[in-house]
Write an enzyme that holds these catalytic residues in place. Structure first.
Site, mmCIF file in Angstrom:
data_model
loop_
_atom_site.group_PDB
_atom_site.id
_atom_site.type_symbol
_atom_site.label_atom_id
_atom_site.label_comp_id
_atom_site.label_asym_id
_atom_site.label_seq_id
_atom_site.Cartn_x
_atom_site.Cartn_y
_atom_site.Cartn_z
ATOM 1 N N GLU A 282 0.829 -1.205 0.000
ATOM 2 C CA GLU A 282 0.000 0.000 0.000
ATOM 3 C C GLU A 282 0.870 1.264 0.000
ATOM 4 O O GLU A 282 0.501 2.286 -0.577
ATOM 5 C CB GLU A 282 -0.920 -0.002 1.220
ATOM 6 N N TRP A 285 1.782 1.745 -3.500
ATOM 7 C CA TRP A 285 0.662 2.358 -4.225
ATOM 8 C C TRP A 285 0.709 3.872 -4.059
ATOM 9 O O TRP A 285 0.494 4.626 -5.010
ATOM 10 C CB TRP A 285 -0.669 1.835 -3.687
ATOM 11 N N TRP A 314 -21.677 12.870 -18.138
ATOM 12 C CA TRP A 314 -22.036 12.818 -16.724
ATOM 13 C C TRP A 314 -23.402 13.472 -16.501
ATOM 14 O O TRP A 314 -23.834 14.324 -17.278
ATOM 15 C CB TRP A 314 -20.966 13.518 -15.886
ATOM 16 N N ASN A 349 -10.678 2.992 3.872
ATOM 17 C CA ASN A 349 -10.267 2.943 2.467
ATOM 18 C C ASN A 349 -11.198 2.104 1.603
ATOM 19 O O ASN A 349 -11.516 2.486 0.467
ATOM 20 C CB ASN A 349 -8.840 2.403 2.345
ATOM 21 N N TRP A 367 -16.639 12.510 -11.548
ATOM 22 C CA TRP A 367 -15.713 12.145 -10.477
ATOM 23 C C TRP A 367 -15.027 13.361 -9.866
ATOM 24 O O TRP A 367 -14.631 13.337 -8.698
ATOM 25 C CB TRP A 367 -14.655 11.161 -10.997
ATOM 26 N N TRP A 390 -9.851 8.321 -6.921
ATOM 27 C CA TRP A 390 -11.075 8.706 -7.602
ATOM 28 C C TRP A 390 -11.057 8.278 -9.053
ATOM 29 O O TRP A 390 -12.056 7.768 -9.583
ATOM 30 C CB TRP A 390 -11.313 10.216 -7.475
#
Length: 478
Positions: A282, A285, A314, A349, A367, A390
């Site tokens: 992580e 990441w 959207w 998370n 988003w 996101w």
């Protein structure tokens, strides 16, 4: 030499590269600086709770630096454009002949730093900058063709190779006591106008010591179970260290060291159990998302990484968006997560993915609306991680979830909160329902009618099909 160390998102004395290197070279004392810039925070949607956390962390930092005879100057620059001149003025006032700082990688921050370098050098003041926010510099991990990665798995492999080739990335000690100066530290403001937090400060003890204590407790007591527990929101299965990493009260190198029992590894994954290995992954990441924003700066400018997804039509449904923001969508796991965010400045998370996918797929809301809302409320708001998360959820980013793979929030709730413990904590209207029934209250009409909880604002099945059709239409235009 008397250096001025310009602190930003690195509010600690241990393992702070700019501070350590400056203090080593100084022979006439060391000075520290922090620039409060309300205009910069507003421009970047920084949450009030994060500003409050920064100020409390600064107070602790000032005390720690004082113990080293390093006075912390605290100056205000109303707008981002005022920051470079403020740094130069502080340098002149303190009699410093060098400025040192740890790099920030976002487009606006990099431009600010470039202007600061230009001004100070024109004034005859030296400048040194360091890579410190990440274990490995973003541009040091590239493909064989010298390009930036856009997929995590090969990036992770290359990241490990680079770490090992360097023989490890050691954690630096705090600096030694410096020559005492007549400069007095500036008081740290109690608050900044326009950033009054509603999050109780006791939820997040501030400062480097609190961060290290929290890291030590996690490593000793919960790290081994991290892989199994990290997706269960009712358990303290995650580290809870993200706010400290975001303000720099803790470094990612310290985290890797803790995962290895307190020593600096030459291989970041060698010998780790499943929990520790998953946690270090992580951290990688986190580095990957920083790597992406450096290699593909368009993500810093409100643009999707995948150009084809810019054609998605959207909905821009403001009423639906507001219901999502306020935790009243009628979908329990989504509402519980949003209420947790509003009350604590933090969200689990797993639920960040669930809520983001619900907004972008089931509600088909852009988003970017959600990305901004999160930054406005997260105490651990970090542009790289927030944007990366996101865009992953919205299927617009690097290594993103395929547009047709859409989380069902009811299934997610049943899987990761099977007894409804988390939902009942944050959605008290549903506490009278039994176990898994809490995740689909509308299926239990008589019990559902007893509560004030709203019906779902969208049909999950129909909205899923609508999202797939919208992405396929955008794809056909590419």
């Amino acid at each position: 030499m008397r250096p001025l160390v310009w602190f930003r998102s690195d509010l600690r004395t241990h393992d702070n590269t700019a501070l350590a290197r400056s203090a080593e070279a100084a022979d006439d004392g060391t000075v520290a600086l922090y620039v409060v810039s309300p205009g910069d925070w507003k421009r970047h949607d920084v949450a009030a709770c994060r500003v409050e956390f920064i100020l409390r962390t600064l107070k602790v930092l000032s005390e720690s630096l004082g113990d080293k005879n390093v006075p912390l100057l605290v100056r205000t620059a109303p707008t981002p454009g005022d920051v470079p001149r403020t740094v130069l003025d502080a340098c002149r006032e303190a009699g410093c002949d060098r400025v040192a700082f740890n790099r920030e990688y976002e487009v606006d921050e990099a431009a600010r730093d470039d202007e600061t370098v230009r001004l100070t050098r024109e004034a005859g003041i030296g400048v040194r900058s360091y890579d410190d926010q990440v274990c490995l510099p973003p541009d040091s991990v590239k493909t064989g063709e010298g390009k930036f990665y856009s997929v995590f798995t090969p990036y992770r492999k290359a990241w490990v190779t680079e770490w090992t080739a360097q023989g490890g990335v050691p954690v630096l000690p705090a600096p030694s006591r410096q020559k005492a100066l007549r400069l007095r530290p500036d008081p740290v403001p109690e608050e900044v106008e326009g950033f009054r937090s509603r999050v109780p400060s006791e939820l997040w003890p501030a400062g480097e010591r609190a961060a290290l204590e929290k890291l030590d407790t996690f490593a000793r007591e919960r790290l081994q179970d991290y892989k199994a527990d990290r997706d269960v929101p009712s358990k303290p299965g995650t580290s809870g260290l993200s706010p400290y990493l975001a303000v720099g009260a803790l470094s990612p190198r310290q985290c890797v060291q803790a995962a290895h029992g307190g020593y600096d590894p030459t291989d970041p994954f060698e010998g780790l159990g499943p929990g520790a290995a998953t946690w270090v992954s992580e951290i990688v990441w986190r580095e990957f998302y920083t790597h992406v924003l450096v290699g593909f700066p368009r993500v810093c400018k409100g643009r999707a990484f995948q150009a084809a997804s810019e054609a998605v039509e959207w909905s821009y449904d403001e009423a639906a968006f507001r219901a999502w923001c306020e935790g009243r969508t009628g979908v329990p796991i989504v509402d519980a997560a949003m209420r947790q965010l509003l009350a604590t400045g933090w969200m689990h998370n797993r639920l960040r993915m669930v809520t983001a996918m619900f907004l972008t797929k089931n509600l088909l809301v852009d988003w970017r609306w959600g990305e901004t809302f999160f930054m406005e409320h997260l105490i651990d708001g970090s542009f790289a991680s927030n944007n990366g998360g996101w865009q992953w959820s919205a299927s617009t980013g690097t290594d993103a979830a395929p547009y047709f793979r859409i989380f069902n929030p009811v299934s997610q709730g049943r899987k990761f909160d099977p007894d409804g413990t988390f939902v009942k904590e944050w959605v008290p209207e549903l506490r009278h329902l039994d176990g898994p029934d809490v995740h689909e209250p509308w299926a239990h009409a008589s019990l559902f009618e007893e509560s004030d909880y709203p019906s779902p604002i969208v049909d999950l099945g129909a909205s899923r099909l609508r999202a797939i059709a919208a992405f396929e239409k955008a794809k056909s235009k590419a």
